[in-house]
Design an enzyme around this catalytic site. Structure first.
Site, PDB file in Angstrom:
ATOM      1  N   ARG A  77      -8.780   5.256   9.168  1.00 46.18           N
ATOM      2  CA  ARG A  77      -9.102   5.066   7.746  1.00 46.18           C
ATOM      3  C   ARG A  77      -7.871   5.362   6.893  1.00 46.18           C
ATOM      4  O   ARG A  77      -7.006   6.141   7.265  1.00 46.18           O
ATOM      5  CB  ARG A  77     -10.287   5.938   7.329  1.00 46.18           C
ATOM      6  CG  ARG A  77     -10.043   7.447   7.347  1.00 46.18           C
ATOM      7  CD  ARG A  77      -9.855   7.994   5.936  1.00 46.18           C
ATOM      8  NE  ARG A  77      -9.580   9.427   5.922  1.00 46.18           N
ATOM      9  CZ  ARG A  77      -8.379   9.941   5.994  1.00 46.18           C
ATOM     10  NH1 ARG A  77      -7.336   9.157   6.144  1.00 46.18           N
ATOM     11  NH2 ARG A  77      -8.187  11.256   5.919  1.00 46.18           N
ATOM     12  N   LYS A  87      -6.875  15.668  -3.863  1.00 42.90           N
ATOM     13  CA  LYS A  87      -6.107  16.603  -3.030  1.00 42.90           C
ATOM     14  C   LYS A  87      -4.886  17.119  -3.779  1.00 42.90           C
ATOM     15  O   LYS A  87      -4.596  18.315  -3.745  1.00 42.90           O
ATOM     16  CB  LYS A  87      -5.699  15.906  -1.727  1.00 42.90           C
ATOM     17  CG  LYS A  87      -5.321  16.870  -0.634  1.00 42.90           C
ATOM     18  CD  LYS A  87      -5.367  16.207   0.711  1.00 42.90           C
ATOM     19  CE  LYS A  87      -5.196  17.209   1.827  1.00 42.90           C
ATOM     20  NZ  LYS A  87      -5.390  16.642   3.145  1.00 42.90           N
ATOM     21  N   GLU A 173      -1.905  11.220  10.286  1.00 39.24           N
ATOM     22  CA  GLU A 173      -2.615  12.301  10.992  1.00 39.24           C
ATOM     23  C   GLU A 173      -3.438  11.685  12.118  1.00 39.24           C
ATOM     24  O   GLU A 173      -4.198  10.741  11.897  1.00 39.24           O
ATOM     25  CB  GLU A 173      -3.541  13.059  10.043  1.00 39.24           C
ATOM     26  CG  GLU A 173      -4.200  14.240  10.745  1.00 39.24           C
ATOM     27  CD  GLU A 173      -5.313  14.880   9.934  1.00 39.24           C
ATOM     28  OE1 GLU A 173      -5.135  16.022   9.491  1.00 39.24           O
ATOM     29  OE2 GLU A 173      -6.366  14.238   9.751  1.00 39.24           O
TER      30      GLU A 173
HETATM   31  P1  0O2 Z   1     -11.606  14.083   5.622  1.00 35.97           P
HETATM   32  O1  0O2 Z   1     -12.619  13.562   4.667  1.00 35.97           O
HETATM   33  O2  0O2 Z   1     -12.099  14.091   7.051  1.00 35.97           O
HETATM   34  O3  0O2 Z   1     -10.271  13.435   5.493  1.00 35.97           O
HETATM   35  P2  0O2 Z   1      -4.446  19.675   4.912  1.00 35.97           P
HETATM   36  O4  0O2 Z   1      -5.027  18.308   5.195  1.00 35.97           O
HETATM   37  O5  0O2 Z   1      -3.226  19.982   5.742  1.00 35.97           O
HETATM   38  O6  0O2 Z   1      -4.254  19.931   3.471  1.00 35.97           O
HETATM   39  P3  0O2 Z   1      -5.822  21.499   6.565  1.00 35.97           P
HETATM   40  O7  0O2 Z   1      -7.217  22.089   6.450  1.00 35.97           O
HETATM   41  O8  0O2 Z   1      -4.734  22.439   6.858  1.00 35.97           O
HETATM   42  O9  0O2 Z   1      -5.593  20.662   5.268  1.00 35.97           O
HETATM   43  O10 0O2 Z   1      -5.760  20.398   7.679  1.00 35.97           O
HETATM   44  P4  0O2 Z   1      -6.480  20.399   9.062  1.00 35.97           P
HETATM   45  O11 0O2 Z   1      -6.967  21.743   9.441  1.00 35.97           O
HETATM   46  O12 0O2 Z   1      -5.536  19.726   9.991  1.00 35.97           O
HETATM   47  O13 0O2 Z   1      -7.783  19.498   8.774  1.00 35.97           O
HETATM   48  C1  0O2 Z   1      -7.675  18.220   8.294  1.00 35.97           C
HETATM   49  C2  0O2 Z   1      -8.860  17.379   8.701  1.00 35.97           C
HETATM   50  O14 0O2 Z   1      -9.461  17.835   9.918  1.00 35.97           O
HETATM   51  C3  0O2 Z   1     -10.022  17.396   7.713  1.00 35.97           C
HETATM   52  O15 0O2 Z   1      -9.741  16.435   6.745  1.00 35.97           O
HETATM   53  C4  0O2 Z   1     -11.198  17.014   8.592  1.00 35.97           C
HETATM   54  O16 0O2 Z   1     -11.226  15.627   8.857  1.00 35.97           O
HETATM   55  C5  0O2 Z   1     -10.882  17.727   9.873  1.00 35.97           C
HETATM   56  N1  0O2 Z   1     -11.434  19.098   9.881  1.00 35.97           N
HETATM   57  C6  0O2 Z   1     -10.732  20.235   9.775  1.00 35.97           C
HETATM   58  N2  0O2 Z   1     -11.548  21.297   9.855  1.00 35.97           N
HETATM   59  C7  0O2 Z   1     -12.797  20.824  10.011  1.00 35.97           C
HETATM   60  C8  0O2 Z   1     -14.080  21.444  10.158  1.00 35.97           C
HETATM   61  O17 0O2 Z   1     -14.235  22.659  10.133  1.00 35.97           O
HETATM   62  N3  0O2 Z   1     -15.155  20.602  10.302  1.00 35.97           N
HETATM   63  C9  0O2 Z   1     -15.035  19.246  10.328  1.00 35.97           C
HETATM   64  N4  0O2 Z   1     -16.135  18.525  10.482  1.00 35.97           N
HETATM   65  N5  0O2 Z   1     -13.839  18.638  10.177  1.00 35.97           N
HETATM   66  C10 0O2 Z   1     -12.725  19.406  10.017  1.00 35.97           C
HETATM   67  P5  0O2 Z   1     -10.297  16.572   5.254  1.00 35.97           P
HETATM   68  O18 0O2 Z   1      -9.234  16.119   4.331  1.00 35.97           O
HETATM   69  O19 0O2 Z   1     -10.856  17.949   5.027  1.00 35.97           O
HETATM   70  O20 0O2 Z   1     -11.484  15.604   5.194  1.00 35.97           O
END
Ligand code: 0O2
Length: 255
Positions: A77, A87, A173
């Site tokens: 996506r 963000k 990613e």
């Molecule tokens: P979406 O709608 O899926 O895109 P960052 O992106 O670096 O600012 P972070 O938290 O350091 O933020 O990144 P991380 O840990 O690599 O997580 C990024 C993505 O992993 C998330 O994207 C989710 O898709 C997935 N993810 C991370 N943690 C969880 C969790 O606890 N549960 C679920 N279901 N998915 C998770 P987004 O942008 O949050 O959302």
């Protein structure tokens, strides 16, 4: 109706024209910004297509070599413009082309669903080992799960995409996880965005329990598959070995 002297009429006309010019200039600037944005999104979209092709090729290679597809499914996506703005706002960053490219690494998102945990690492190593892929960040939530039980391997990679005006390097990613981990993550994601949950602690506890069971099951399934592979390798007589080799000819090469 109000009578306007000829001189004033001229002023009004000139003012209108000046106003129109200002508005046109503003519209021009806005359109330039939007076109810049469209160009960025085109680079990310191209990166997704390149990554998907790389993953599909690796999947076919594994199938020809080992008669088994490591990848069950690939999803991708492009992050929506609203999510990008949200963000940047959340992180208190400016909404500019440079800021987007520097700070948002998941505009191009690819999710790879594998059957077994060892496939995740084999695939990640094969991808990151390619000459045009640079690993920027690796987050291993399989070895170090999140407190809620989330498991997945996250790779931020940088890769070139080629256009008529030159080469553009973009980040993407890649989330790699098993079918079971993905099943868990999609339910947890749905629950996270639910407005009203009765007993959220109880739900979180149950989800954590499911995540642990899933992790145990993933390892058990992998061990069973390995045992079967080993037995097959040991016991196969020549006829079976020939048959296994012949089966490789049936692999569709994706031409
Ligand atoms: P979406 O709608 O899926 O895109 P960052 O992106 O670096 O600012 P972070 O938290 O350091 O933020 O990144 P991380 O840990 O690599 O997580 C990024 C993505 O992993 C998330 O994207 C989710 O898709 C997935 N993810 C991370 N943690 C969880 C969790 O606890 N549960 C679920 N279901 N998915 C998770 P987004 O942008 O949050 O959302």
């Amino acid at each position: 109706m109000e009578h306007i002297e000829p001189n004033n009429q001229l002023n009004l006309f000139e003012n209108n024209e000046a106003m129109q010019n200002v508005l046109m200039e503003q519209a021009n600037e806005i359109l330039d910004t939007l076109l810049d944005f469209k160009a960025i999104m085109m680079y990310y979209s191209a990166a997704i297509r390149r990554l998907r092709t790389k993953l599909e090729i690796l999947n076919t290679e594994f199938e020809v070599k080992y008669q088994r597809n490591p990848i069950s499914n690939i999803q991708s996506r492009l992050k929506s413009q609203v999510s990008i703005m949200e963000k940047l706002n959340r992180k208190g960053l400016p909404i500019t082309k440079e800021s987007i490219e520097e700070n948002i690494h998941d505009i191009a998102g690819v999710r790879v669903i594998c059957s077994y945990v060892d496939d995740i690492y084999r695939l990640a190593d094969a991808l990151v080992g390619q000459d045009d892929i640079e690993l920027v960040v690796k987050k291993d939530y399989i070895v170090n799960p999140k407190p809620n039980g989330y498991r997945s391997l996250h790779l931020i990679v940088r890769l070139p995409v080629y256009f008529t005006d030159g080469t553009h390097y973009v980040t993407a990613e890649i989330q790699i996880r098993t079918i079971a981990m993905d099943f868990w993550a999609s339910l947890e994601h749905q629950i996270k965005y639910k407005k009203k949950i009765n007993n959220p602690e109880v739900v979180a506890g149950k989800l954590k329990q499911c995540a642990d069971i899933i992790s145990y099951t993933d390892i058990m399934m992998q061990n069973i598959r390995k045992e079967m592979d080993d037995e097959q390798a040991e016991d196969a007589d020549l006829a079976e070995q020939l048959y296994e080799k012949l089966k490789r000819f049936d692999v569709t090469l994706g031409e």
